[in-house]
Every structure is written in structure tokens, then in C-alpha cells.
Write an enzyme that holds these catalytic residues in place. Structure first.
Site, mmCIF file in Angstrom:
data_model
loop_
_atom_site.group_PDB
_atom_site.id
_atom_site.type_symbol
_atom_site.label_atom_id
_atom_site.label_comp_id
_atom_site.label_asym_id
_atom_site.label_seq_id
_atom_site.Cartn_x
_atom_site.Cartn_y
_atom_site.Cartn_z
ATOM 1 N N LYS A 7 2.937 4.339 -2.878
ATOM 2 C CA LYS A 7 1.860 4.497 -2.011
ATOM 3 C C LYS A 7 0.752 5.192 -2.398
ATOM 4 C CE LYS A 7 2.300 1.714 0.197
ATOM 5 N NZ LYS A 7 3.306 0.847 0.013
ATOM 6 N N GLU A 18 -0.792 3.819 -5.679
ATOM 7 C CA GLU A 18 -1.748 2.340 -5.499
ATOM 8 C C GLU A 18 -3.271 2.642 -4.943
ATOM 9 O OE1 GLU A 18 -0.009 -0.813 -3.464
ATOM 10 O OE2 GLU A 18 0.747 0.110 -2.194
HETATM 11 O O1 M6R Z 1 3.949 -9.839 -0.014
HETATM 12 P P1 M6R Z 1 5.100 -9.520 -0.750
HETATM 13 O O2 M6R Z 1 5.878 -8.441 0.235
HETATM 14 O O3 M6R Z 1 6.070 -10.216 -1.593
HETATM 15 O O4 M6R Z 1 4.503 -8.573 -1.768
HETATM 16 C C1 M6R Z 1 5.321 -7.704 -2.658
HETATM 17 C C2 M6R Z 1 4.209 -6.542 -3.354
HETATM 18 O O5 M6R Z 1 3.401 -7.317 -4.026
HETATM 19 C C3 M6R Z 1 3.685 -5.660 -2.428
HETATM 20 O O6 M6R Z 1 4.783 -4.987 -1.582
HETATM 21 C C4 M6R Z 1 2.772 -4.774 -3.455
HETATM 22 O O7 M6R Z 1 3.737 -3.842 -4.009
HETATM 23 C C5 M6R Z 1 1.986 -3.808 -2.308
HETATM 24 N N1 M6R Z 1 0.772 -3.839 -2.714
HETATM 25 C C6 M6R Z 1 2.758 -2.329 -1.947
HETATM 26 O O8 M6R Z 1 1.911 -1.575 -1.112
#
Ligand code: M6R
Length: 610
Positions: A487, A490
Site C-alpha cells: 500500500k 504504490e
Molecule cells: O483485480 P485483482 O484483485 O485481480 O487485482 C490484483 C492486483 O492487481 C491488485 O490487487 C493490485 O495489487 C492492487 N493495486 C493493490 O492495491
């Protein structure tokens, strides 16, 4: 990645397109573009930057007042972030414009073929190749040209296409990337990557399946496959409401979504806890109850935040249901020739239900004979549709790129699945009842943490200039440490590493210098004393410790610089509480550093390319 909106009907398309596009900006925000057919002529505008730039560029231009158009917000794959590489792309012969989400994998060979045919290209994108190919194959029927072109391409696409020579016709198609057609009244259609761009106009939608091609005009719509075989699509109701996708007084969607978490958990458990029988009721899994009882191994696959939730799920499945469980990055699982024995259950965890790697891992698992379950938020998404069964999160649309309420929903659902499977094996009704009571109390406990937001903000601001942070936890809260670090990285662009607290001594301890922030998840639990020792190791090397601790633990305050308290809870469910202060820290750090919290650089909400 990338958002698409298209419109055909009797209204002026521009406001519908641009409003819809703003709602999809979370899917990509490098550049934006629009094409509208007005007075039989195609008008195109493309701009690097946000949708607002594009809107300003075409403000007051009557050329964009037609009733047929399409637009796009881009997350660059092939070709840099330039006006030329922004969508829509056009062909060089018939006035065809196209927007695309996905990757055309054989674009290089097709480009050579088209260049030999005399076409010249102005961008470096794979998308321009596709629109040129449609132009090359066009013989007066856009739908047929699109079908023919799609028979030649490999890769993933969601596309919308219009043509100067067919002024009332909109054609769209999908393979691998999401697309839905919203059906308004009087033959009005809004096509978009996501229902957020449609719901203001209609709730009736058709979710496209792979290889579906839809043609819309004043006479209605028809669906075929790429070989022109007619299909009968199912019209369904969108399960979102307008207020769920609006800020509603919050400064950012991320903050709104963090504050929604008590409500999210309530929605997630509603009707799923049978307190009389001491069991969990998961309607989505009921037809596979026998298979789940026989399961000998579980593999949970996901990416990013969803993988961190999966890791907590693994601890719960082994701890509560005693089923050997492993977690896998979907991107690795899909290519590493995994062994899937008989009676293996694969669970794909995904907020969007569209993550390309998770979807591909799911296909791999199914091909190898696993029972495939989904833990998904977006209803009707690709993963939800392609799993054998599943459990929805029910947390409502998540717009902030940094996932928060979906994480809490994923951990909650995985704990429900663990209890469900545990009850089918060794867990007594009383044991299950105890856990369910803890679960029922979670929303109120999250509310108590949220009341401390101001204090968490002040703590965060003390450390916000530091460029390197550590997040450390043990057991159930090792994945929470990973999530806290992700968190922070990003949205605030601070370098952060998450790891098991004990691992620190095996190398990373060398990083600790005077004043380096180390966030410890030190709630009460089986490994509390061990975590306390790890805290001393950091303190004695000059690190500054910020602890997430259990309410009432006054002792810890004597050993650390700052404490953020969470209410007491049983260990398996503790990550649902301990993650909340970490989400708030990341949020306040990003705000203090002046970043666009909901649209962090280089990221997109839904990663639909490999
Ligand atoms: O839509 P999804 O849950 O499959 O996405 C997976 C990851 O791309 C997503 O959790 C990403 O890591 C987020 N930006 C984290 O905050």
C-alpha cells in the site's frame, strides 16, 4: 487496463462518452481520445494526460456533437505515451475508427503484411494494425470486416469500431478483455469496459463472452461469433448503484473505501452465518459440497493485494480445516507446469475478476482437472464466469487503484470458506460458533479503528519524509506486513519492504539505520513475545518502531516510538483489523507527499495484460 466507452443512439454522444470515460479513468490514465461521427464525417481528438485535458481540447467544437462515437483512456503497452499512440486509431481508406483494450500479439507479422499492401502507419501501437486490417478487409459491411479481421488476430481485445460509410452503426467485440453492452430505450446503446460507465443510462446489460461480436444500430442489436454464427445473449441487470461509484463527500475513493469497510464486512457475511446450526452457509459452493469434503489439497492463486489475502487464506485453511494449502502468484503458476493431483481445489482470488494472469492460471488449473473456485468481487466478470463455483465478496465497486475494502472482503470470504470446509471435517458446531461470533463483531471493531484516523495521520506525518520503511509481522500477520508495504509503495512511492519479522535477521537488518521506520504488527497472539524480541533488535540499531498493538497493551508503548491500537480479536481474523491502520498510513503518506491517491503513477486498477 485501458477503459473504453462507445455510444450510438439519438442523443449527443459527447457528454455520455466523456462522463463514462471519467468513471473508467482508474483503468488507465496516460492519455485519452475520442472519435465522433458528425454530419457523415469522422472527427478525432487525442491528448496525453487525463480525460479532463481531452474534454478541454474539444470544448465548444460542434464537430463533436454527433450521436455515434467512441472514446478511450489508455494505459500504455505498445508505444510510448504520446498523442499519436493514444486511441482511437483510424484506418487510411474508409474512415474507420477503433478503440482497443488488450494486446494483439501477432501485430508485427500483420503490420508487415499491411505495409506490403501499401498501408502506412503513424503510431507504434498494435491497435493501429488492427484497424488497418479491418480497413483492408472492408467491403461495405463493418460487422463482416471486423469478424474477418478478428479471425486473423491472436491476443486479447475488447474493441469498439465505427465507420464513416455506415453512420448509424457501432460494432464491438471481445476476447480476453472485458466489455459489456448497455441497452437503453429506443435503440440506444452504451458499450463500456465496466458498468460504472453505463449505470447512469441503463441497468440492462449484455456481458460479452469471448469471440462475441455485437452490431448495434437504429434497428436493434445482434450478436454473432467471429464466424458470423448468430448467438442469443442473456440480458442481465447491473448490480451497482450510482452512489457507490461517486465520492459522496470524501476527498478520494481510497479513503471512502477504507471507511466503507465495516459496511463491506457486514454485506459480506450477511446471510452466510447460521448461528443456530453453528455452520457457514455458502450458496455458491453448495453444489460442490461433496467435492469440497473430499478435497486433499488447495491451491490459492492471485496477484498483488489479492495474493496477500490468499496467503492469509492459506494459514486459515491449514489451521482451521487442516487441508494442505499453497499459494501461488498466478503469473508463475500458469507457466511452471504445476502438478495438480486428484481432489485438488484451485481458488482464484481477484477483485476485478479480470486480471489476465489469474484468469490464465484458472484455465491452466481447469485443464489439469482441478475444481476451480472463484473469490471475486465483480459480478459476472470473466473469472466469476469461468470458475466452477465461487463466493462473491459483495463489497461493492472498488474504484481506488489501491485495493482496500476488497482485501478485507477477500480475507473475510476466505475465512468463511475455511470455516465451511473445517465444519465438513473436524470442526465442531461450538468451535465454528465461536469464530462466527468473532466475525459478527468485526464491523464494530473496524469502526473503532477508524475513529483513530486523526491520530494515525499524525503518526504518519512524523515519518513521511523517510524514503525506506520496513513492515514486519509473524504468522497470520506476515501477509498483513506485505500488504502494508505494498500500500505504501504504490500510492506514496516510498520504498517499503514487508517480510516475516524473524527473516529480518537473515539480511534486511543491515538496512536499519538511525530513524528508519519499522512498522511491526504486534497484536496479541501466539507469537507476541517473539515479535517483541524482534522489536528490540530494531530499536537497538537505531530504527524507529511504529507498532500495531492490541487495545489494553500498555506495556508495548514503553518499547516503541508510536502505537496504533486495534481491538482484541481471535488470531485468524486479526489481519482484518491490523491492516486498517496500515491502509490509513499509506493514504495519509500519499496525501502528505502530494500524490494523486486514486491514480498512482504507472498503475491501473485492473491488469488485463500479462
Ligand atoms: O483485480 P485483482 O484483485 O485481480 O487485482 C490484483 C492486483 O492487481 C491488485 O490487487 C493490485 O495489487 C492492487 N493495486 C493493490 O492495491
Amino acid at each position: 487496463m485501458c477503459g473504453i466507452v462507445a455510444y450510438v443512439g439519438s442523443k449527443v454522444a459527447r457528454p455520455i462518452l466523456l462522463e463514462g470515460l471519467k468513471r473508467l479513468e482508474y483503468r488507465g490514465y496516460d492519455s485519452a481520445g475520442i472519435a465522433v461521427l458528425t454530419g457523415g464525417k469522422l472527427h478525432v481528438a487525442r491528448r496525453v494526460g487525463r480525460v479532463a485535458n481531452l474534454q478541454e481540447a474539444i470544448e465548444g467544437q460542434a464537430a463533436f456533437d454527433g450521436s455515434l462515437g467512441l472514446c478511450h483512456t489508455r494505459w500504455a503497452t505498445h508505444g510510448g505515451v504520446t498523442d499519436f499512440n493514444a486511441h482511437p486509431h483510424t484506418d487510411d481508406r474508409h474512415g474507420i475508427a477503433l478503440v482497443h483494450n488488450g494486446i494483439i500479439e501477432n501485430y508485427a507479422a500483420l503490420k508487415t503484411y499491411l505495409q506490403e499492401k501499401g498501408h502506412s502507419f503513424s503510431s507504434q501501437t498494435d491497435t493501429e494494425v488492427l484497424v488497418m486490417l479491418i480497413g483492408e478487409l472492408y467491403e461495405g459491411d463493418l460487422e463482416k470486416a471486423v469478424q474477418a479481421a478478428l479471425r486473423e488476430v491472436t491476443g486479447a481485445y475488447a474493441i469498439c469500431v465505427i465507420c464513416e460509410k455506415e453512420p448509424g452503426v457501432l460494432v464491438c467485440a471481445r476476447k480476453g478483455s472485458p466489455l459489456m453492452v448497455g441497452i437503453g430505450s429506443d435503440n440506444e446503446y452504451v458499450v463500456a469496459s465496466d458498468g460504472a460507465a453505463i449505470i447512469a443510462h441503463t441497468g440492462r446489460v449484455v456481458m460479452l463472452d469471448d469471440y462475441n461480436v455485437v452490431k448495434m444500430d437504429a434497428g436493434g442489436f445482434r450478436t454473432t461469433d467471429i464466424h458470423n454464427t448468430p448467438l442469443s445473449p442473456r440480458v442481465q441487470q447491473l448490480e451497482i448503484e450510482l452512489e457507490q461509484i461517486e465520492l459522496g463527500g470524501f476527498t478520494h475513493f481510497m479513503l471512502k473505501e477504507i471507511f466503507e469497510q465495516p459496511k463491506s464486512v457486514r454485506a459480506c457475511i450477511s446471510g452466510r452465518l447460521d448461528m443456530r446450526e453453528g455452520r457457514v452457509v455458502l450458496g455458491g459452493l453448495s453444489s460442490f459440497a461433496k467435492e469440497l469434503t473430499k478435497a486433499r489439497r488447495v491451491v490459492i492463486t492471485a496477484q498483488g493485494t489479492a495474493l496477500h489475502a490468499a496467503m492469509i487464506g492459506r494459514y486459515m485453511l491449514e489451521d482451521l480445516a487442516k487441508i494442505p494449502t499453497q499459494t501461488e502468484y498466478a503469473s508463475e503458476f500458469r507457466y511452471r507446469n504445476p502438478v495438480i493431483e486428484e481432489n485438488t481445489v484451485v481458488i482464484a482470488v481477484s477483485q476485478s475478476g479480470e486480471t489476465a494472469d489469474t484468469l490464465a492460471a484458472l484455465h491452466e488449473a481447469k485443464e489439469r482437472g482441478a475444481l476451480a473456485l472463484g473469490v471475486v468481487n465483480v459480478v459476472g466478470s470473466s473469472i466469476a464466469r469461468e470458475t466452477d463455483a465461487g463466493v462473491y465478496l459483495r463489497v461493492g465497486p472498488e474504484i481506488g487503484v489501491a485495493s482496500t475494502k476488497a482485501f478485507i472482503g477477500q480475507v473475510t470470504v476466505l475465512s468463511l470458506i475455511s470455516m465451511y470446509m473445517a465444519r465438513k471435517r473436524f470442526m465442531s458446531a461450538d468451535q465454528c460458533l465461536d469464530l462466527m461470533k468473532e466475525m459478527e463483531a468485526i464491523p464494530g471493531k473496524i469502526e473503532r479503528i477508524l475513529e483513530q484516523a486523526g491520530r494515525i495521520k499524525r503518526i504518519t506525518e512524523k515519518y513521511v519524509e523517510r524514503e525506506n520503511w520496513l513492515f514486519l509481522g509473524r504468522g497470520y500477520n506476515y501477509p498483513t506486513a506485505l500488504e502494508g508495504a505494498l500500500k505504501l509503495k504504490e500510492i506514496s512511492y516510498i520504498h517499503a519492504e514487508g517480510m516475516p519479522a524473524a527473516e529480518m535477521k537473515h539480511g534486511p537488518i543491515a538496512l536499519i539505520n538511525e530513524g528508519m521506520p519499522a512498522v511491526f504488527i504486534a497484536n496479541r497472539g501466539r507469537q507476541y513475545e517473539k515479535v517483541m524480541s524482534n522489536i528490540q533488535e530494531v530499536r537497538s540499531r537505531g530504527g524507529h518502531v511504529i507498532a500495531v498493538a492490541t487495545e489494553g497493551d500498555t506495556e508495548i508503548a514503553k518499547h516503541v516510538q508510536d502505537v496504533m491500537y486495534v481491538p482484541d480479536v481471535c488470531e485468524p481474523l486479526s489481519p482484518i483489523l491490523t491492516v486498517v491502520p496500515l491502509q490509513l498510513m499509506a493514504y495519509y503518506a500519499a496525501v502528505a507527499r502530494g500524490h494523486d491517491v486514486d491514480k498512482p503513477r504507472n498503475l491501473a486498477k485492473s491488469v488485463t495484460v500479462e
